[in-house]
Design a protein around this motif. Structure first.
Motif, PDB file in Angstrom:
ATOM      1  N   GLY A  17       0.809  -1.213   0.000  1.00  0.00           N
ATOM      2  CA  GLY A  17       0.000   0.000   0.000  1.00  0.00           C
ATOM      3  C   GLY A  17       0.843   1.263   0.000  1.00  0.00           C
ATOM      4  O   GLY A  17       0.317   2.371   0.098  1.00  0.00           O
ATOM      5  N   ALA A  18       2.162   1.103  -0.120  1.00  0.00           N
ATOM      6  CA  ALA A  18       3.061   2.260  -0.132  1.00  0.00           C
ATOM      7  C   ALA A  18       2.897   3.049  -1.424  1.00  0.00           C
ATOM      8  O   ALA A  18       2.533   2.500  -2.460  1.00  0.00           O
ATOM      9  CB  ALA A  18       4.512   1.800   0.016  1.00  0.00           C
ATOM     10  N   GLU A  19       3.180   4.323  -1.330  1.00  0.00           N
ATOM     11  CA  GLU A  19       3.140   5.181  -2.514  1.00  0.00           C
ATOM     12  C   GLU A  19       4.396   4.977  -3.353  1.00  0.00           C
ATOM     13  O   GLU A  19       4.363   5.013  -4.575  1.00  0.00           O
ATOM     14  CB  GLU A  19       3.042   6.640  -2.079  1.00  0.00           C
ATOM     15  N   TYR A  20       5.526   4.752  -2.659  1.00  0.00           N
ATOM     16  CA  TYR A  20       6.796   4.563  -3.359  1.00  0.00           C
ATOM     17  C   TYR A  20       7.821   3.935  -2.429  1.00  0.00           C
ATOM     18  O   TYR A  20       7.590   3.795  -1.231  1.00  0.00           O
ATOM     19  CB  TYR A  20       7.321   5.896  -3.913  1.00  0.00           C
ATOM     20  N   PHE A  21       8.965   3.557  -3.002  1.00  0.00           N
ATOM     21  CA  PHE A  21      10.109   3.169  -2.191  1.00  0.00           C
ATOM     22  C   PHE A  21      11.307   3.964  -2.665  1.00  0.00           C
ATOM     23  O   PHE A  21      11.363   4.443  -3.792  1.00  0.00           O
ATOM     24  CB  PHE A  21      10.372   1.655  -2.202  1.00  0.00           C
ATOM     25  N   MET A  22      12.268   4.139  -1.755  1.00  0.00           N
ATOM     26  CA  MET A  22      13.459   4.934  -2.042  1.00  0.00           C
ATOM     27  C   MET A  22      14.691   4.051  -2.077  1.00  0.00           C
ATOM     28  O   MET A  22      14.751   3.031  -1.400  1.00  0.00           O
ATOM     29  CB  MET A  22      13.680   5.991  -0.958  1.00  0.00           C
ATOM     30  N   GLU A  23      15.659   4.491  -2.844  1.00  0.00           N
ATOM     31  CA  GLU A  23      16.959   3.827  -2.836  1.00  0.00           C
ATOM     32  C   GLU A  23      17.795   4.458  -1.733  1.00  0.00           C
ATOM     33  O   GLU A  23      17.980   5.672  -1.700  1.00  0.00           O
ATOM     34  CB  GLU A  23      17.652   4.003  -4.181  1.00  0.00           C
ATOM     35  N   TYR A  24      18.266   3.631  -0.817  1.00  0.00           N
ATOM     36  CA  TYR A  24      19.110   4.092   0.277  1.00  0.00           C
ATOM     37  C   TYR A  24      20.436   3.376   0.147  1.00  0.00           C
ATOM     38  O   TYR A  24      20.521   2.166   0.395  1.00  0.00           O
ATOM     39  CB  TYR A  24      18.438   3.798   1.621  1.00  0.00           C
ATOM     40  N   GLY A  38       4.993   5.120   3.177  1.00  0.00           N
ATOM     41  CA  GLY A  38       3.535   5.089   3.212  1.00  0.00           C
ATOM     42  C   GLY A  38       3.039   3.666   3.357  1.00  0.00           C
ATOM     43  O   GLY A  38       3.810   2.711   3.394  1.00  0.00           O
ATOM     44  N   GLY A  39       1.745   3.507   3.442  1.00  0.00           N
ATOM     45  CA  GLY A  39       1.165   2.168   3.569  1.00  0.00           C
ATOM     46  C   GLY A  39       1.639   1.462   4.822  1.00  0.00           C
ATOM     47  O   GLY A  39       1.750   2.061   5.884  1.00  0.00           O
ATOM     48  N   LEU A  40       1.972   0.181   4.672  1.00  0.00           N
ATOM     49  CA  LEU A  40       2.397  -0.637   5.803  1.00  0.00           C
ATOM     50  C   LEU A  40       3.859  -0.418   6.173  1.00  0.00           C
ATOM     51  O   LEU A  40       4.328  -0.918   7.178  1.00  0.00           O
ATOM     52  CB  LEU A  40       2.176  -2.122   5.486  1.00  0.00           C
ATOM     53  N   GLY A  41       4.593   0.310   5.324  1.00  0.00           N
ATOM     54  CA  GLY A  41       6.010   0.554   5.593  1.00  0.00           C
ATOM     55  C   GLY A  41       6.839  -0.693   5.341  1.00  0.00           C
ATOM     56  O   GLY A  41       6.436  -1.579   4.608  1.00  0.00           O
TER      57      GLY A  41
END
Length: 90
Positions: A17-24, A38-41
């Motif tokens: 349910g996240a809007e996006y993920f980031m590159e770390y 966002g969402g469930l993390g």
């Protein structure tokens, strides 16, 4: 054709349910991390770090994720409507 790992990344993004993920980027020799925002993390889980960049490029090329850059140049991969529709067919 998408690899199993690419499909898994996409499923995790959509199902969270996240809007996006980031590159770390992790500069300790450990694999880079991809936190879900966002969402469930949580974080994107993947098995073969050698091909993670290739899998992300495949998802971009297929229009299943959209890439934006943060203020400090970090990569953000957003879910697209096409991704949800693609996964309904799998």
């Amino acid at each position: 054709m998408l690899s199993k790992q690419a499909v898994s990344i996409l499923k995790q993004l959509v199902e969270s349910g996240a809007e996006y993920f980031m590159e770390y980027k992790v500069y300790t020799g450990k694999p880079d991390e991809y936190p879900l925002i966002g969402g469930l993390g949580g974080r994107i889980k993947y098995d073969d770090r050698r091909f993670i960049k290739d899998d992300l490029e495949s998802l971009l090329s297929a229009g299943l994720v959209r890439l934006e850059f943060g203020s400090k140049g970090s990569k953000k991969y957003f879910v697209t409507r096409a991704a949800a529709e693609f996964l309904q067919g799998t």
